[in-house]
Design a protein around this motif. Structure first.
Motif, PDB file in Angstrom:
ATOM      1  N   ASP A  23      11.131   9.575  -8.209  1.00 29.39           N
ATOM      2  CA  ASP A  23      10.269   8.909  -9.186  1.00 29.39           C
ATOM      3  C   ASP A  23       9.921   7.478  -8.787  1.00 29.39           C
ATOM      4  O   ASP A  23       9.186   6.788  -9.493  1.00 29.39           O
ATOM      5  CB  ASP A  23      10.913   8.911 -10.571  1.00 29.39           C
ATOM      6  N   THR A  24      10.453   7.026  -7.660  1.00 31.34           N
ATOM      7  CA  THR A  24      10.192   5.681  -7.162  1.00 31.34           C
ATOM      8  C   THR A  24      10.127   5.731  -5.636  1.00 31.34           C
ATOM      9  O   THR A  24      10.895   6.449  -4.999  1.00 31.34           O
ATOM     10  CB  THR A  24      11.302   4.700  -7.591  1.00 31.34           C
ATOM     11  N   VAL A  25       9.213   4.975  -5.070  1.00 32.11           N
ATOM     12  CA  VAL A  25       9.047   4.910  -3.617  1.00 32.11           C
ATOM     13  C   VAL A  25       9.417   3.511  -3.136  1.00 32.11           C
ATOM     14  O   VAL A  25       8.970   2.511  -3.706  1.00 32.11           O
ATOM     15  CB  VAL A  25       7.595   5.235  -3.205  1.00 32.11           C
ATOM     16  N   TYR A  26      10.255   3.462  -2.103  1.00 34.59           N
ATOM     17  CA  TYR A  26      10.527   2.189  -1.437  1.00 34.59           C
ATOM     18  C   TYR A  26       9.341   1.871  -0.550  1.00 34.59           C
ATOM     19  O   TYR A  26       8.875   2.716   0.231  1.00 34.59           O
ATOM     20  CB  TYR A  26      11.800   2.287  -0.597  1.00 34.59           C
TER      21      TYR A  26
ATOM     22  N   LEU B 271       4.036  -0.163   7.697  1.00 37.35           N
ATOM     23  CA  LEU B 271       4.456   0.005   6.309  1.00 37.35           C
ATOM     24  C   LEU B 271       5.384   1.216   6.220  1.00 37.35           C
ATOM     25  O   LEU B 271       5.001   2.324   6.597  1.00 37.35           O
ATOM     26  CB  LEU B 271       3.249   0.199   5.402  1.00 37.35           C
ATOM     27  N   LEU B 272       6.590   0.992   5.726  1.00 40.23           N
ATOM     28  CA  LEU B 272       7.533   2.081   5.500  1.00 40.23           C
ATOM     29  C   LEU B 272       7.412   2.525   4.048  1.00 40.23           C
ATOM     30  O   LEU B 272       7.493   1.712   3.124  1.00 40.23           O
ATOM     31  CB  LEU B 272       8.963   1.619   5.780  1.00 40.23           C
ATOM     32  N   THR B 273       7.210   3.812   3.833  1.00 44.27           N
ATOM     33  CA  THR B 273       7.166   4.387   2.489  1.00 44.27           C
ATOM     34  C   THR B 273       8.189   5.507   2.429  1.00 44.27           C
ATOM     35  O   THR B 273       8.196   6.388   3.290  1.00 44.27           O
ATOM     36  CB  THR B 273       5.769   4.919   2.151  1.00 44.27           C
ATOM     37  N   SER B 274       9.070   5.472   1.423  1.00 41.58           N
ATOM     38  CA  SER B 274      10.163   6.447   1.419  1.00 41.58           C
ATOM     39  C   SER B 274      10.728   6.665   0.027  1.00 41.58           C
ATOM     40  O   SER B 274      10.850   5.733  -0.772  1.00 41.58           O
ATOM     41  CB  SER B 274      11.291   5.966   2.342  1.00 41.58           C
ATOM     42  N   PHE B 275      11.108   7.915  -0.244  1.00 41.13           N
ATOM     43  CA  PHE B 275      11.970   8.184  -1.384  1.00 41.13           C
ATOM     44  C   PHE B 275      13.386   7.770  -1.014  1.00 41.13           C
ATOM     45  O   PHE B 275      13.760   7.742   0.170  1.00 41.13           O
ATOM     46  CB  PHE B 275      11.935   9.664  -1.750  1.00 41.13           C
TER      47      PHE B 275
ATOM     48  N   PHE C   4       9.837  -1.858  -4.765  1.00 40.40           N
ATOM     49  CA  PHE C   4       9.965  -0.467  -5.214  1.00 40.40           C
ATOM     50  C   PHE C   4       8.819  -0.122  -6.155  1.00 40.40           C
ATOM     51  O   PHE C   4       8.534  -0.872  -7.088  1.00 40.40           O
ATOM     52  CB  PHE C   4      11.307  -0.261  -5.908  1.00 40.40           C
ATOM     53  N   ALA C   5       8.169   1.020  -5.898  1.00 43.88           N
ATOM     54  CA  ALA C   5       6.991   1.433  -6.662  1.00 43.88           C
ATOM     55  C   ALA C   5       7.308   2.646  -7.529  1.00 43.88           C
ATOM     56  O   ALA C   5       7.467   3.756  -6.998  1.00 43.88           O
ATOM     57  CB  ALA C   5       5.841   1.762  -5.714  1.00 43.88           C
TER      58      ALA C   5
END
Length: 424
Positions: free
Chosen positions: A237-240, A227-231, A203-204
């Motif tokens: 405030d963080t991206v999976y 690469l999966l990027t998701s709220f 988590f970013a």
């Protein structure tokens, strides 16, 4: 809620994850009113595992969570983030396609309509656990490792490592890919096989002015993985960040644990694979991600034994496969359809043996699972390493494939298995 009925079945469930918990809820919901089962769930971990990545709950999954009483809790607690559409990108050239969940009028799919929800595994499990606590007929006991399963014509008995035991009329094996129910009793020779791909996730945290290229969820294809990027929450405030990629077999569970524990090494591997992306936020998202975990994807063979006379496997214990976008919804469908078949058998006066209900379920379910298994093979091929030419071909195939399969996906998303004809 009503307590268990003296006339209800005595049910044992191995596995306190999402499969086991929703099975308990479904068996309770669909039981005849005067025959509510007594259900005992046994989990090997010292407490339910509320850690993990973020999953996509498709419209059919949300519909079933609503039926089982968990979705209102998830909504009330503001868990997850609604997905109107999933976006697909090539990290070198830009957007390739979309997969829509909003429906023709923007409200969702089905009647009543549901969109999709990106939610952490932990929050989804918390919602289901809270729903479970409202039922007096269900108990959950953690820290129970099964050492023996004995089945007779009338009962099934579990023996635990601590010397305790439990006996019931029915055992549900909902204990995942490395299922003790399968390996100790139903089909010991059917073991999990490494698929060749692994998921590295974390988590970013991001600043308010951090610019991403997606509305909620993006699948980003590169030459050496996806690469999966998701709220996954309303706060944004963080991206999976999750990388599905081809990784050589390490050979042992301890080996995987050792490599997976090295977050810096996993991050370096992801940067090696994705840092050349032309999408500006990809590299910084990987760099910002905290505590990467490496999760090898194991599968079972396409065909296999699901049941004995009094034991039934559901979810990954029966048919684990690589992730193909609908895995959680498939598990929920398993639990509801099996519960409906079992209830029909009870309503018919328990004719013959319980295996009659098992056979009805398998006849209903096998074709759908086999189709999903074939779809999952495409996922493995798509995320496997490819050269420039192979990847270029992939970018042409993916939009066509999404268009070609959109009809089947929509059919699954609008289906309500609580009312579908079970043919029994």
């Amino acid at each position: 809620m009503a307590p268990a009925s003296p006339d209800g079945l005595n049910v044992l469930i191995l596995g306190g994850g999402i499969s086991g918990l929703t099975t308990a809820l479904a068996l309770t919901k669909f039981a005849p009113a005067n025959k509510v089962p007594r259900i005992q769930i046994f989990e090997i971990r010292p407490e339910p595992a509320t850690i993990g990545g973020a999953v996509n709950l498709t419209p059919n999954a949300l519909r079933l969570l609503d039926h089982l009483g968990a979705l209102p809790i998830i909504r009330e607690r503001d868990y997850g983030r609604t997905i109107d559409y999933l976006e697909v990108f090539d990290v070198y050239t830009g957007k390739l396609a979309e997969s829509d969940f909003s429906g023709p009028d923007g409200k969702g799919l089905g009647d009543p309509p549901y969109k999709a929800l990106r939610i952490t595994r932990g929050d989804s499990l918390k919602g289901v656990l809270t729903a479970l606590e409202q039922h007096e007929n269900i108990t959950l006991t953690c820290g129970k490792r099964t050492t023996k399963i004995e089945e007779t014509a009338d009962s099934v008995t579990l023996t635990f490592e601590d010397g305790g035991s439990a006996t019931g009329e029915l055992l549900m094996g909902c204990d995942g890919i490395h299922s003790a129910t399968r390996l100790k009793h139903v089909e010991p020779e059917r073991k999990a096989v490494y698929s060749g791909v692994s998921n590295a996730f974390g988590f970013a945290p991001i600043e308010k002015d951090f610019q991403v290229h997606f509305e909620c969820t993006a699948i980003n294809f590169a030459r050496r993985g996806m690469l999966l990027t998701s709220f996954f929450s309303p706060k944004k405030d963080t991206v999976y960040v999750g990388g599905l990629m081809q990784v050589a077999d390490i050979g042992s569970r301890d080996g995987w644990k050792s490599v997976g524990a090295d977050a810096d090494k996993t991050r370096a591997d992801l940067l090696d694979r994705f840092a050349d992306a032309k999408i500006p936020c990809i590299k910084p998202l990987i760099e910002k991600t905290q505590d990467f975990y490496l999760w090898p994807v194991f599968t079972l063979s396409k065909f296999g034994k699901w049941a004995t006379d009094r034991v039934m496997l559901l979810g990954d214990a029966a048919h684990a496969m690589p992730p193909q976008g609908e895995a959680t919804g498939i598990v929920f469908e398993d639990t509801v359809l099996f519960s409906r078949c079992l209830t029909r058998w009870i309503e018919k006066g328990r004719p013959n043996t319980m295996k009659e209900a098992f056979d009805a379920y398998e006849k209903l379910r096998r074709k759908r699972i086999e189709a999903a298994f074939e779809e999952s093979k495409d996922v493995v091929r798509t995320v496997s390493d490819a050269g420039v030419v192979g990847h270029t071909i992939k970018t042409y195939v993916i939009p066509w494939f999404l268009w070609w399969t959109s009809g089947n996906r929509k059919k699954h998303f609008i289906e309500d298995v609580t009312t579908v004809d079970i043919g029994y």
